[in-house]
Every structure is written in structure tokens, then in C-alpha cells.
Motif scaffolding. Structure first.
Motif, short mmCIF file in Angstrom:
data_model
loop_
_atom_site.label_atom_id
_atom_site.label_comp_id
_atom_site.label_asym_id
_atom_site.label_seq_id
_atom_site.Cartn_x
_atom_site.Cartn_y
_atom_site.Cartn_z
N ASN A 150 0.82 -1.21 0.00
CA ASN A 150 0.00 0.00 0.00
C ASN A 150 0.86 1.26 0.00
OD1 ASN A 150 -1.73 -2.23 1.13
ND2 ASN A 150 -3.25 -0.60 1.04
N LEU A 151 1.94 1.22 0.76
CA LEU A 151 2.83 2.38 0.81
C LEU A 151 3.45 2.65 -0.56
CD1 LEU A 151 4.62 1.78 4.23
CD2 LEU A 151 3.21 3.76 3.63
N VAL A 152 3.86 1.61 -1.23
CA VAL A 152 4.47 1.77 -2.55
C VAL A 152 3.43 2.28 -3.56
CG1 VAL A 152 5.53 0.58 -4.51
CG2 VAL A 152 6.29 0.08 -2.19
N LEU A 153 2.25 1.67 -3.52
CA LEU A 153 1.22 2.02 -4.51
C LEU A 153 0.64 3.41 -4.31
CD1 LEU A 153 -0.84 -1.30 -4.79
CD2 LEU A 153 0.69 -0.33 -6.50
N PHE A 154 0.44 3.79 -3.06
CA PHE A 154 -0.33 5.01 -2.80
C PHE A 154 0.46 6.14 -2.15
CE2 PHE A 154 -3.48 1.42 -2.41
CZ PHE A 154 -4.05 1.62 -3.66
N TRP A 155 1.69 5.86 -1.75
CA TRP A 155 2.52 6.91 -1.17
C TRP A 155 3.73 7.22 -2.06
CZ3 TRP A 155 7.23 7.09 2.12
CH2 TRP A 155 7.35 8.30 2.81
N VAL A 156 4.39 6.18 -2.54
CA VAL A 156 5.61 6.36 -3.34
C VAL A 156 5.28 6.66 -4.80
CG1 VAL A 156 7.75 5.32 -4.16
CG2 VAL A 156 6.98 4.90 -1.80
N ILE A 157 4.55 5.75 -5.44
CA ILE A 157 4.28 5.89 -6.87
C ILE A 157 3.53 7.19 -7.21
CG2 ILE A 157 3.03 4.91 -8.85
CD1 ILE A 157 3.82 2.14 -7.86
N PRO A 158 2.49 7.57 -6.46
CA PRO A 158 1.81 8.83 -6.79
C PRO A 158 2.71 10.05 -6.70
CG PRO A 158 0.41 7.47 -5.41
CD PRO A 158 1.75 6.81 -5.42
N SER A 159 3.63 10.06 -5.75
CA SER A 159 4.52 11.21 -5.64
C SER A 159 5.46 11.29 -6.84
CB SER A 159 5.34 11.14 -4.34
OG SER A 159 6.22 10.04 -4.34
N LEU A 160 5.89 10.13 -7.34
CA LEU A 160 6.76 10.12 -8.52
C LEU A 160 5.98 10.54 -9.77
CD1 LEU A 160 8.76 6.81 -7.87
CD2 LEU A 160 9.50 9.17 -7.47
N ILE A 161 4.75 10.05 -9.90
CA ILE A 161 3.91 10.47 -11.03
C ILE A 161 3.70 11.98 -10.98
CG2 ILE A 161 1.59 10.35 -12.03
CD1 ILE A 161 1.49 7.44 -11.11
N SER A 162 3.52 12.50 -9.77
CA SER A 162 3.29 13.93 -9.60
C SER A 162 4.47 14.76 -10.09
CB SER A 162 3.01 14.24 -8.13
OG SER A 162 2.94 15.63 -7.91
N THR A 163 5.70 14.28 -9.85
CA THR A 163 6.86 15.04 -10.34
C THR A 163 6.84 15.13 -11.86
OG1 THR A 163 8.37 13.12 -10.47
CG2 THR A 163 8.26 14.30 -8.36
N LEU A 164 6.42 14.05 -12.51
CA LEU A 164 6.31 14.07 -13.97
C LEU A 164 5.19 15.01 -14.42
CD1 LEU A 164 6.79 10.29 -14.83
CD2 LEU A 164 8.18 12.18 -15.73
N GLN A 165 4.08 14.97 -13.69
CA GLN A 165 2.95 15.85 -14.01
C GLN A 165 3.35 17.31 -13.88
OE1 GLN A 165 -0.42 14.84 -11.58
NE2 GLN A 165 -1.78 16.30 -12.56
N LEU A 166 4.01 17.66 -12.79
CA LEU A 166 4.45 19.04 -12.58
C LEU A 166 5.47 19.47 -13.62
CD1 LEU A 166 4.77 18.87 -8.71
CD2 LEU A 166 3.32 20.51 -9.93
N PHE A 167 6.40 18.57 -13.92
CA PHE A 167 7.45 18.91 -14.88
C PHE A 167 6.88 19.05 -16.29
CE2 PHE A 167 10.45 17.31 -18.12
CZ PHE A 167 11.34 18.38 -18.10
N TYR A 168 6.11 18.05 -16.73
CA TYR A 168 5.66 18.03 -18.12
C TYR A 168 4.69 19.17 -18.42
CZ TYR A 168 3.96 16.30 -22.59
OH TYR A 168 3.62 16.19 -23.91
N PHE A 169 3.68 19.33 -17.58
CA PHE A 169 2.64 20.32 -17.86
C PHE A 169 2.98 21.71 -17.32
CE2 PHE A 169 0.26 16.29 -17.94
CZ PHE A 169 -0.32 16.39 -19.19
N GLY A 170 3.81 21.77 -16.25
CA GLY A 170 4.09 23.05 -15.63
C GLY A 170 5.43 23.66 -15.97
N THR A 171 6.31 22.87 -16.62
CA THR A 171 7.64 23.40 -16.96
C THR A 171 8.02 23.10 -18.41
OG1 THR A 171 8.43 23.22 -14.67
CG2 THR A 171 10.10 23.31 -16.40
N TYR A 172 8.01 21.83 -18.76
CA TYR A 172 8.53 21.42 -20.07
C TYR A 172 7.69 21.97 -21.23
CZ TYR A 172 10.08 18.40 -23.90
OH TYR A 172 10.56 17.93 -25.10
N LEU A 173 6.40 21.66 -21.24
CA LEU A 173 5.56 22.15 -22.34
C LEU A 173 5.51 23.68 -22.42
CD1 LEU A 173 2.47 19.74 -22.45
CD2 LEU A 173 4.42 19.82 -24.00
#
Length: 229
Positions: A150-173
Motif C-alpha cells: 500500500n505504501l508503494v502504490l499510494f505513497w511512493v508511486i503517486p509522488s513520482l507520477i506527480s513530479t512528472l505531471q508538474l514537470f511536463y505540464f508546468g515546466t517542459y511544455l
């Protein structure tokens, strides 16, 4: 307290509360990988992680609680701590460098390279070894109460996805390539639903640079008034 500062504080506390409530529920959820809800839950939690960082970002511009700078910054520190044990003060300084030197060598968010090189540069600007070690310690402490899966699925993985979300939509594009405007930024085409679910309206990035004192939940209004694409 004026209405604007009150609303900003309410929205910030709502984002934090939603993050806490959903994480509490997901960490106690019985995992069955054949259940499609698991993958939806991961995306929901990733979106709420992004909301934490966007709220901290608003605090950097003083828009969470403009009536009291100390409380405004405290909310920002709470959000960055929950996100990944980030120090708010350091992130605040770097973010204002981004606004002052956008799309230049002095911009900590900009990198002249391909997507992966830029992402690596972006991550290393904000994550230090001590934060990784600290989060690893917290992970092992949380294992005393919650299942590791549960920690990996809902604590670790979402935070990593979020870094991609912030980077791709908020910086890169918004900042890749060359631009012919004073903010060296492009803006996502007007679609408020997609703009919200992708990065809390930060695809409307020209509007943010043009009015950094406008909180995330009002950027769509600026987009409606904008004449550029």
C-alpha cells in the motif's frame, strides 16, 4: 481578513485535508491487483500530490493567505514537507529565480536538452540526498502500521507520477523551444477541464507569468480574458 485571502486559505486547507483523507483510506485499502480501482486510486493520489505542490507554489507568491505572511509560509512549508520533506524557504528562493530569469542559464527550471535530460536536471534542482534518506526513514517507520504494498502504490508511486505531471505540464511544455513573448512561455489551449486535471491550470502558463499573484484557482479566468493561444 478580506474575502480573497480567506478563500485562498480555505482552498489550501481543503487540498491538504483531501490529501490526508485519501491517503489514509488508500493505505488501509485491501490491495487486489485485479481491481481496476487501484489504478484509479493511484492517479487520484498523484493528482492530490500535485495539488500539495501547487498550493505551496501559491504560498511562494503569497496568495494562500495574503493577510498574514507567516501563516501563508507555514501552509507552504506544510505542503512541501508532506510532498517530499522539501524546505519551503529554499524552494521559494529558486522559484523566484525562475520568474526573474525565465528561460535563461540562471533559471533553475530551464535546461537546454531533451525531455529526459531536462527532467533529470529539474529533479536534481529540488531533491537532495538528505531528503531521499529522510523519506526512506519515514517509509520504514510507516511500515510499522501499513502494508508495504500500500505504501508503494499510494505513497511512493503517486509522488513520482506527480513530479512528472508538474514537470511536463508546468515546466517542459510551457517553456520548451523558442518564444516571441516577454515571459518566454506558451499557454495551453483553452480547455478548463483538461487544464485542471493535468496540472491545476498551470498549463495556462503565460497567464501565470503575466500575473504571478493570481492563485491557481483563478488562472482559468485570466485564460478566458487572454487574446493569445
Amino acid at each position: 481578513m478580506n474575502k480573497k485571502s480567506h478563500k485562498g486559505l480555505f482552498i489550501a486547507l481543503l487540498v491538504i485535508a483531501l490529501w490526508f483523507c485519501s491517503l489514509s483510506f488508500f493505505l488501509n485499502f485491501e490491495v487486489n491487483f485485479s481491481n481496476p480501482l487501484i489504478y484509479i486510486f493511484i492517479l487520484i493520489q498523484a493528482h492530490l500530490y500535485t495539488g500539495l505542490f501547487i498550493t505551496a507554489h501559491d504560498a511562494m507568491h503569497g496568495t494562500v493567505y495574503s493577510a498574514n505572511r507567516g501563516l501563508n509560509n507555514l501552509i507552504g512549508q506544510i505542503c512541501t514537507a508532506l510532498y517530499a520533506a522539501f524546505p519551503f524557504k529554499a524552494l521559494n528562493a529558486k522559484h523566484h529565480l525562475h520568474h526573474s530569469h525565465v528561460h535563461s542559464h540562471d533559471d533553475p527550471d530551464y535546461h537546454h536538452g531533451n525531455f529526459f535530460q531536462w527532467y533529470f536536471h529539474f529533479i536534481t534542482q529540488y531533491i537532495t540526498w538528505w531528503e531521499i534518506v529522510f523519506m526512506a526513514i519515514i517509509f520504514n517507520i510507516l511500515k510499522l502500521w501499513f502494508d508495504e504494498v500500500n505504501l508503494v502504490l499510494f505513497w511512493v508511486i503517486p509522488s513520482l507520477i506527480s513530479t512528472l505531471q508538474l514537470f511536463y505540464f508546468g515546466t517542459y511544455l510551457p517553456h520548451k523551444g523558442e518564444h516571441d513573448n516577454k515571459h518566454q512561455s506558451r499557454s495551453q489551449k483553452r480547455n478548463h477541464f483538461l487544464a485542471f486535471i493535468s496540472c491545476y491550470f498551470f498549463g495556462y502558463h503565460y497567464e501565470h507569468h503575466d500575473s504571478p499573484g493570481t492563485p491557481w484557482w483563478q488562472l482559468w479566468i485570466l485564460k478566458d480574458k487572454a487574446n493569445h493561444i
